[in-house]
Design an enzyme around this catalytic site. Structure first.
Site, PDB file in Angstrom:
ATOM      1  N   TRP A  23      12.287   7.913  -4.178  1.00 17.98           N
ATOM      2  CA  TRP A  23      11.527   7.908  -5.540  1.00 17.98           C
ATOM      3  C   TRP A  23      11.095   9.409  -5.758  1.00 17.98           C
ATOM      4  O   TRP A  23      10.780  10.044  -4.756  1.00 17.98           O
ATOM      5  CB  TRP A  23      10.355   7.139  -5.358  1.00 17.98           C
ATOM      6  N   HIS A  28       6.728   8.279  -6.512  1.00 21.45           N
ATOM      7  CA  HIS A  28       5.830   8.510  -5.258  1.00 21.45           C
ATOM      8  C   HIS A  28       4.497   8.548  -5.735  1.00 21.45           C
ATOM      9  O   HIS A  28       3.630   8.000  -5.147  1.00 21.45           O
ATOM     10  CB  HIS A  28       6.327   9.813  -4.488  1.00 21.45           C
ATOM     11  N   ASP A  67       8.928  15.566   1.142  1.00 19.54           N
ATOM     12  CA  ASP A  67      10.148  15.849   0.730  1.00 19.54           C
ATOM     13  C   ASP A  67      10.137  17.698   0.755  1.00 19.54           C
ATOM     14  O   ASP A  67      11.209  18.061   0.621  1.00 19.54           O
ATOM     15  CB  ASP A  67      10.560  15.565  -0.688  1.00 19.54           C
ATOM     16  N   ARG A  70      10.411  18.752   4.489  1.00 16.24           N
ATOM     17  CA  ARG A  70      11.760  18.412   5.165  1.00 16.24           C
ATOM     18  C   ARG A  70      12.793  19.715   4.662  1.00 16.24           C
ATOM     19  O   ARG A  70      13.802  19.794   5.550  1.00 16.24           O
ATOM     20  CB  ARG A  70      12.615  17.022   4.658  1.00 16.24           C
ATOM     21  N   HIS A  82      13.539   9.662   6.310  1.00 15.86           N
ATOM     22  CA  HIS A  82      13.330   9.390   5.089  1.00 15.86           C
ATOM     23  C   HIS A  82      14.003   7.999   4.599  1.00 15.86           C
ATOM     24  O   HIS A  82      14.022   7.474   3.780  1.00 15.86           O
ATOM     25  CB  HIS A  82      13.491  10.322   3.883  1.00 15.86           C
ATOM     26  N   HIS A 138       4.285   8.911   2.249  1.00 15.08           N
ATOM     27  CA  HIS A 138       5.691   8.981   1.678  1.00 15.08           C
ATOM     28  C   HIS A 138       6.378   8.153   2.127  1.00 15.08           C
ATOM     29  O   HIS A 138       7.205   7.520   1.091  1.00 15.08           O
ATOM     30  CB  HIS A 138       5.901  10.574   2.020  1.00 15.08           C
ATOM     31  N   ASP A 142       8.956   5.568   0.109  1.00 13.84           N
ATOM     32  CA  ASP A 142      10.642   5.497   0.399  1.00 13.84           C
ATOM     33  C   ASP A 142      11.162   4.321   0.972  1.00 13.84           C
ATOM     34  O   ASP A 142      12.157   3.922   0.415  1.00 13.84           O
ATOM     35  CB  ASP A 142      10.978   6.498   1.486  1.00 13.84           C
ATOM     36  N   HIS A 148      17.218   3.525   0.036  1.00 14.05           N
ATOM     37  CA  HIS A 148      16.943   4.255   1.311  1.00 14.05           C
ATOM     38  C   HIS A 148      16.946   3.320   2.653  1.00 14.05           C
ATOM     39  O   HIS A 148      16.676   3.785   3.856  1.00 14.05           O
ATOM     40  CB  HIS A 148      15.459   4.664   1.086  1.00 14.05           C
ATOM     41  N   HIS A 171      22.293   7.057  -6.081  1.00 11.94           N
ATOM     42  CA  HIS A 171      21.008   7.257  -5.410  1.00 11.94           C
ATOM     43  C   HIS A 171      20.009   7.863  -6.084  1.00 11.94           C
ATOM     44  O   HIS A 171      18.983   7.315  -6.304  1.00 11.94           O
ATOM     45  CB  HIS A 171      21.137   8.153  -4.222  1.00 11.94           C
ATOM     46  N   ASP A 175      16.183   6.667  -7.663  1.00  7.83           N
ATOM     47  CA  ASP A 175      15.153   7.605  -7.186  1.00  7.83           C
ATOM     48  C   ASP A 175      14.408   8.153  -8.587  1.00  7.83           C
ATOM     49  O   ASP A 175      13.169   7.944  -8.682  1.00  7.83           O
ATOM     50  CB  ASP A 175      15.485   9.113  -6.700  1.00  7.83           C
TER      51      ASP A 175
HETATM   52 ZN    ZN Z   1      11.641  10.955   0.930  1.00  5.83          ZN
END
Ligand code: ZN
Ligand code: NAG
Ligand code: NAG
Ligand code: NAG
Ligand code: NAG
Ligand code: NAG
Ligand code: NAG
Length: 346
Positions: A23, A28, A67, A70, A82, A138, A142, A148, A171, A175
């Site tokens: 997302w 999120h 996010d 990472r 994730h 988070h 996800d 995911h 994807h 999201d």
């Molecule tokens: Zn994520």
């Protein structure tokens, strides 16, 4: 509107490595805002203290931190946390198997277990426990995005589609593009609007009222792997029913703003609502030992449960993968856990 949507996804790719970010910020933040309203008073105290934030959006303010992190050199190791790439065969068969699908480097299921344990570890620093909480917030979001919890074409990242005439991949539209089309933006105020409407659906009299209690089954703090596997299985089932009901060929190269969008949106709404309720329940369980969220208010709360030690299931697993599974995993690793090869998404 289309222009705003496109700009937001490009931005989120550059800043937040969108293709596997699950997302986008809209999803999120909405999950976190829903969760906030079901936290027990003790959990509010615990999370506000650990996040050092008493604002009205204290959970949402950190919902996309993972996010951003990472994509830093320091946080790169957490990219694989994730998702879990279920090596199943949609649309004929959907399922997630922890031993088969969670590789040596870890996955979202082992990460939820790890950070659930770490958030409560008295021997970890404040900063480490704070990071653990931000990851739990988070990842519970996800894990409710069906792509995911699916390996197919690197979680749909390699399935090119168009959405409202713009090039996209499957994807990304799950999201961000489809949620943003529904809500009309991706700012915190948009997440607040969406959470208000989903909260009305969840509460007594709402359209999810009689299923929201079942969303809490399977929660067991002493077995966080089984708990998050339950969520993963639930999300993964939508890969067969809704994400690729006619297989990859059914969506590849197609414009998905019409009937496809219409069939996806109820699932997206429900998954965001579910993630919010489950995140609240999970945090309440961590802090107070009470698994439930109260839809009408809080009475007495129980004692805090101390998590003794990490579950044994995190250890090395000996599963013989079929050749196509080995290849699928190689393709995922080559793609990377963020934006993929440099320039690919520009
Ligand atoms: Zn994520
Ligand atoms: C939070 O809990 C601590 C004790 O754990 C207490 O000192 C503090 O007053 C509480 N804060 C609020 C806002 O309830
Ligand atoms: C909490 O935030 C305030 C500013 O908002 C800052 O001064 C303080 O150092 C922070 N405390 C911790 C423990 O991070
Ligand atoms: C648990 O979290 C720590 C801190 O982020 C990380 O170093 C470690 O690799 C994680 N372990 C697992 C099994 O995910
Ligand atoms: C923290 O405590 C847990 C259990 O009490 C233990 O398993 C772990 O090794 C400890 N970690 C550190 C860094 O000391
Ligand atoms: C999908 O689109 C990207 C560019 O956005 C392109 O590089 C790639 O080759 C396309 N893949 C397929 C299978 O058409
Ligand atoms: C849920 O509510 C609907 C009406 O909103 C009702 O028709 C249905 O039977 C209920 N399902 C369950 C499982 O209670």
């Amino acid at each position: 509107m289309a222009r705003i949507t496109a700009a937001s996804t490009i931005l989120s790719c550059l800043l937040f490595t969108s293709p596997t970010a699950a997302w986008g910020s809209l999803g999120h933040n909405t999950v976190a805002l829903i969760a906030q309203s079901f936290l027990s008073p003790q959990t509010v105290n615990f999370t506000q203290s650990l996040l050092n934030d008493t604002s009205s959006t204290f959970l949402a303010n950190v919902a996309t931190w993972a996010d951003s992190y990472r994509s830093t050199a320091e946080g790169r190791f957490s990219g694989v946390f994730h998702y879990i790439d279920a090596l199943d065969t949609p649309p004929e068969s959907c399922d997630v198997d922890f031993d088969r699908d969670c590789p040596e480097e870890g996955c979202i299921v082992s990460a939820i277990a790890n950070y659930t344990t770490r958030v409560q570890s008295s021997n970890l620093s404040f900063v480490e426990r704070q990071k653990a909480l931000k990851w739990v917030i988070h990842f519970v979001g996800d894990i409710h995005q069906p792509l995911h919890v699916e390996n197919l074409a690197v979680g749909g990242n390699q399935i090119n589609v168009t959405f409202e005439g713009e090039s996209a991949n499957l994807h990304r539209i799950w999201d961000s593009d489809m949620p943003e089309k529904l809500i009309g933006g991706y700012a915190m105020a948009d997440a607040q609007d969406w959470s208000t409407s989903l909260l009305a659906d969840i509460k007594p009299g709402g359209k999810y009222a009689n299923q929201s209690a079942t969303w809490l089954t399977g929660l067991n703090l002493e077995d966080p792997i089984a708990s998050s596997m339950h969520w993963a299985q639930d999300s993964n089932a939508y890969v067969c029913s809704t994400v690729v009901p006619e297989g990859q060929e059914g969506v590849e190269g197609k414009e998905l703003e019409g009937e496809y969008y219409d069939s996806a949106i109820p699932v997206i709404q429900q998954q965001i609502a579910k993630a919010g309720v489950r995140l609240a329940a999970w945090l309440n369980l961590i802090v107070t030992g009470q698994p439930g969220v109260s839809l009408t208010g809080y009475g007495a709360v129980g004692n805090k449960i101390a998590i003794e030690s990490p579950p044994a299931a995190w250890g090395k697993r000996d599963v013989k993968l079929e050749d196509w599974m080995v290849e699928a995993r190689r393709v995922r690793r080559a793609f990377g856990s963020d934006c993929g090869p440099a320039g690919h998404h520009h």
